[in-house]
Design an enzyme around this catalytic site. Structure first.
Site, PDB file in Angstrom:
ATOM      1  N   ASP A   1       0.871  -1.166   0.000  1.00  0.00           N
ATOM      2  CA  ASP A   1       0.000   0.000   0.000  1.00  0.00           C
ATOM      3  C   ASP A   1       0.917   1.227   0.000  1.00  0.00           C
ATOM      4  OD1 ASP A   1      -2.131   1.800   0.563  1.00  0.00           O
ATOM      5  OD2 ASP A   1      -3.158   0.235   1.704  1.00  0.00           O
TER       6      ASP A   1
ATOM      7  N   ASP B   1      -2.744   4.695  -2.322  1.00  0.00           N
ATOM      8  CA  ASP B   1      -3.728   5.218  -1.372  1.00  0.00           C
ATOM      9  C   ASP B   1      -4.208   6.614  -1.779  1.00  0.00           C
ATOM     10  OD1 ASP B   1      -4.952   5.109   1.403  1.00  0.00           O
ATOM     11  OD2 ASP B   1      -3.704   6.896   1.623  1.00  0.00           O
TER      12      ASP B   1
ATOM     13  N   GLU C   1      -6.682   3.698  -5.301  1.00  0.00           N
ATOM     14  CA  GLU C   1      -7.888   3.967  -4.516  1.00  0.00           C
ATOM     15  C   GLU C   1      -8.488   5.280  -5.001  1.00  0.00           C
ATOM     16  OE1 GLU C   1      -9.568   4.714  -0.011  1.00  0.00           O
ATOM     17  OE2 GLU C   1      -7.722   5.656  -0.673  1.00  0.00           O
TER      18      GLU C   1
ATOM     19  N   HIS D   1     -11.128  -1.912   4.406  1.00  0.00           N
ATOM     20  CA  HIS D   1     -10.950  -1.522   5.798  1.00  0.00           C
ATOM     21  C   HIS D   1     -11.574  -0.166   6.128  1.00  0.00           C
ATOM     22  CE1 HIS D   1      -8.089   0.560   3.421  1.00  0.00           C
ATOM     23  NE2 HIS D   1      -7.625   1.248   4.451  1.00  0.00           N
ATOM     24  N   ASP D   2     -12.221   0.457   5.153  1.00  0.00           N
ATOM     25  CA  ASP D   2     -12.848   1.763   5.391  1.00  0.00           C
ATOM     26  C   ASP D   2     -14.370   1.713   5.353  1.00  0.00           C
ATOM     27  OD1 ASP D   2     -10.331   3.051   5.459  1.00  0.00           O
ATOM     28  OD2 ASP D   2     -10.317   3.244   3.268  1.00  0.00           O
TER      29      ASP D   2
HETATM   30  C1  GLC Z   1      -7.359   5.842   2.376  1.00  0.00           C
HETATM   31  C2  GLC Z   1      -7.256   4.637   3.276  1.00  0.00           C
HETATM   32  C3  GLC Z   1      -7.779   5.014   4.634  1.00  0.00           C
HETATM   33  C4  GLC Z   1      -6.920   6.137   5.170  1.00  0.00           C
HETATM   34  C5  GLC Z   1      -6.904   7.312   4.202  1.00  0.00           C
HETATM   35  C6  GLC Z   1      -5.846   8.296   4.559  1.00  0.00           C
HETATM   36  O1  GLC Z   1      -8.685   6.221   2.178  1.00  0.00           O
HETATM   37  O2  GLC Z   1      -7.930   3.551   2.716  1.00  0.00           O
HETATM   38  O3  GLC Z   1      -7.763   3.919   5.512  1.00  0.00           O
HETATM   39  O4  GLC Z   1      -7.401   6.541   6.413  1.00  0.00           O
HETATM   40  O5  GLC Z   1      -6.608   6.898   2.891  1.00  0.00           O
HETATM   41  O6  GLC Z   1      -4.583   7.759   4.284  1.00  0.00           O
END
Ligand code: GLC
Ligand code: MG
Length: 532
Positions: free
Chosen positions: A101, A203, A266, A327-328
């Site tokens: 990641d 990310d 993402e 995980h979000d």
């Molecule tokens: C992405 C991740 C999340 C994190 C955010 C800030 O959305 O998936 O878990 O808190 O980025 O890095």
């Protein structure tokens, strides 16, 4: 094209590991790399092709690893660089790829780059982050909001300026317009490619570039009172800026120089904007994450329409992908219910494109209620009660021993009380368990290229049914899914519906002949092998 002409990341299935919660080997209650190594046999048995690890780099853990203080090392809580090298070689020995990641948009406030940047207005690294003077009348430079609550601008007393943070104030955004930042970050990617990683999940990548004129974001006319405050504004000047595309193309050139690696992004954007991230003028991401199955209401008509629109909008050569959870976001079994979670699994694993499975979804893990005193996610405080992401991050449930076999110590988050029933050990020998369903779906998908890389054709369906065809030159499969809790019959005049059931979500109908129509029990999905 024959199946051999596809890349591993097109035919394969990605399994998302949240390292803190997968397997703890040293009893500190936090999952770690040796723990993951010890569970690789399970992942191989399950039948996935790659693992993506949420961040394992040194971090003060303000956002549990998404605040990185060193991009080229391993946080001691997860292990050592030797542990990491062993993970890569043990995974590769089992035919599993390893994806990391890459938190490109921001660092930790404790990263040496930021410490230097904030030390003085004249620091050579001042411009590595986004610093601005107060607005003419005082206060933050503009109205930009943090996705994690409040203004996106944090005042720095010592140097008398604000810095920008799209997420927590502990996560200052890098200034990706600065070529030195670009080089330093590409060097970090190179470091991991050299160590053998097979790709990255990038990310928050649609945040990478912000408006160079710092214009205010406009109000969101669709804002609803219970939405998080971030949604008050449309983030048009803080996300999805055009200058991001050459940067992604640069990352892609680097990845391509290492051979068959993959870049996943993402990106929470509507599909018509998402597809730009495959590359506007030159190749960019292999897989801009498609979150429609996570975000849409679980409604057969909405989902079938979304699949068809997405398929239609993909640019030539672009490879689709599908996600059910991460995980979000609340776990799929909690969003759609445990019965429909099996239908969702069949959907995920029979659509055209690369699926990502979130750890624990294969055993039907649900969101776990976390007592206030055990809450860990900062969003529980910064955005508000109920917005925390702990419920979908609880420890993996391996067996029925204390703490589900996750740790001999005190787990960092409480375990689900359902673990005596919902665990790997209990389900792996149960011929009707959701784990068995996942394994059978993964095996079928591997055995039948029509289901992974074959053509997709939408079939007419009504009400609570979703139906489509997957076909290559050798095989044709009908997938019919009942999103409702009534018995339904699926038939289709366009289709000579004759064949036999290859798999039912109930795992009890294989080999059954079907002719003319197929009967679907409540919450049942079937894959039918069609015979001409
Ligand atoms: C992405 C991740 C999340 C994190 C955010 C800030 O959305 O998936 O878990 O808190 O980025 O890095
Ligand atoms: Mg540990």
């Amino acid at each position: 094209m024959s199946a051999e002409q596809y890349h591993w990341w097109q035919q394969g299935v990605i399994y998302h590991v949240y390292p803190r919660s997968f397997m703890d080997s040293d009893g500190d209650g936090i999952g770690d790399l040796p723990g993951i190594v010890g569970r690789l046999d399970y992942l191989q048995w399950l039948g996935v092709d790659a693992i993506w690890l949420s961040p394992i780099f040194p971090s003060p853990m303000a956002d549990f690893g998404y605040d990185v203080s060193d991009y080229t090392a391993i946080d001691p809580v997860f292990g050592t660089m030797e542990d990491f090298d062993r993970l890569v070689s043990e995974a590769h020995a089992r035919g599993l790829r390893v994806l990391l990641d890459f938190v490109a948009n921001h660092t930790s406030e404790h990263h040496p780059w930021f410490l230097e940047s904030r030390s003085s207005r004249h620091s050579p690294k001042r411009d590595w982050y986004i610093w601005r003077d107060p607005a003419p009348g005082g206060g933050p430079p503009n109205n930009w909001l943090s996705a994690f609550g409040g203004s996106a601008w944090e005042w720095d007393d010592r140097t008398g300026q604000y810095y920008y943070h799209a997420f927590l104030k502990e996560q200052p955004d890098l200034n990706w317009r600065n070529p030195d930042v670009q080089q330093a970050m590409l060097d970090a990617m190179r470091f991991w490619f050299e160590r053998g990683v097979d790709g990255f999940r990038l990310d928050a990548i649609w945040h990478l570039i912000k408006d160079d004129q710092f214009r205010d974001n406009p109000p969101n006319p669709d804002y609803k009172p219970n939405d998080p405050p971030y949604y008050r504004l449309l983030p048009v000047f803080t996300t999805d800026r055009p200058e991001i595309h050459p940067i992604l193309a640069m990352m892609r050139r680097l990845a391509d120089a290492y051979g068959d690696r993959v870049l996943i992004g993402e990106i929470y954007l509507p599909v018509e904007r998402l597809v730009a991230y495959y590359g506007m003028h030159e190749p960019e991401l292999h897989l801009p994450y498609n979150f429609q199955l996570v975000l849409l209401p679980w409604d057969a008509r909405r989902i079938q329409a979304a699949i068809d629109v997405y398929e239609a909008l993909l640019p030539p050569g672009a490879w689709p992908n599908w996600v059910l959870g991460n995980h979000d976001r609340p776990r799929v079994a909690s969003r759609v219910g445990r019965a429909q979670a099996r239908v969702a699994a069949m959907l995920l694993l029979t659509l055209r494109g690369t699926p990502t499975v979130y750890y624990g979804d294969e055993i039907g893990m649900v969101n776990v209620e976390i007592p206030a005193e055990a809450a860990k996610d900062p969003l529980e405080h910064t955005v508000g009660h109920g917005f925390g992401r702990d419920p979908e991050r609880t420890p993996m449930q391996w067996d029925s021993t204390p703490n589900a076999g996750f740790t001999p110590g005190d787990p960092w988050l409480p375990l689900s009380p359902d673990y005596p029933v919902y665990n790997v050990e209990a389900q792996r020998t149960d011929p009707r368990s959701i784990l068995t369903l996942y394994r059978r779906l993964l095996a079928l998908r591997r055995a039948e290229p029509a289901l992974s890389v074959g053509r997709y054709r939408s079939l007419p369906a009504e009400g609570e049914l979703v139906a489509y065809l997957r076909a290559d030159d050798a095989q044709r499969f009908l997938v019919a899914l009942n999103f409702g809790s009534w018995v339904r019959r699926y038939s289709c005049r366009q289709l000579g519906l004759r064949g036999e059931i290859a798999l039912s979500t109930y795992l009890d109908r294989e080999g059954e002949r079907v002719e003319g129509e197929v009967l679907l029990r409540p919450d049942e999905g079937v894959v039918v092998r069609l015979i001409d």
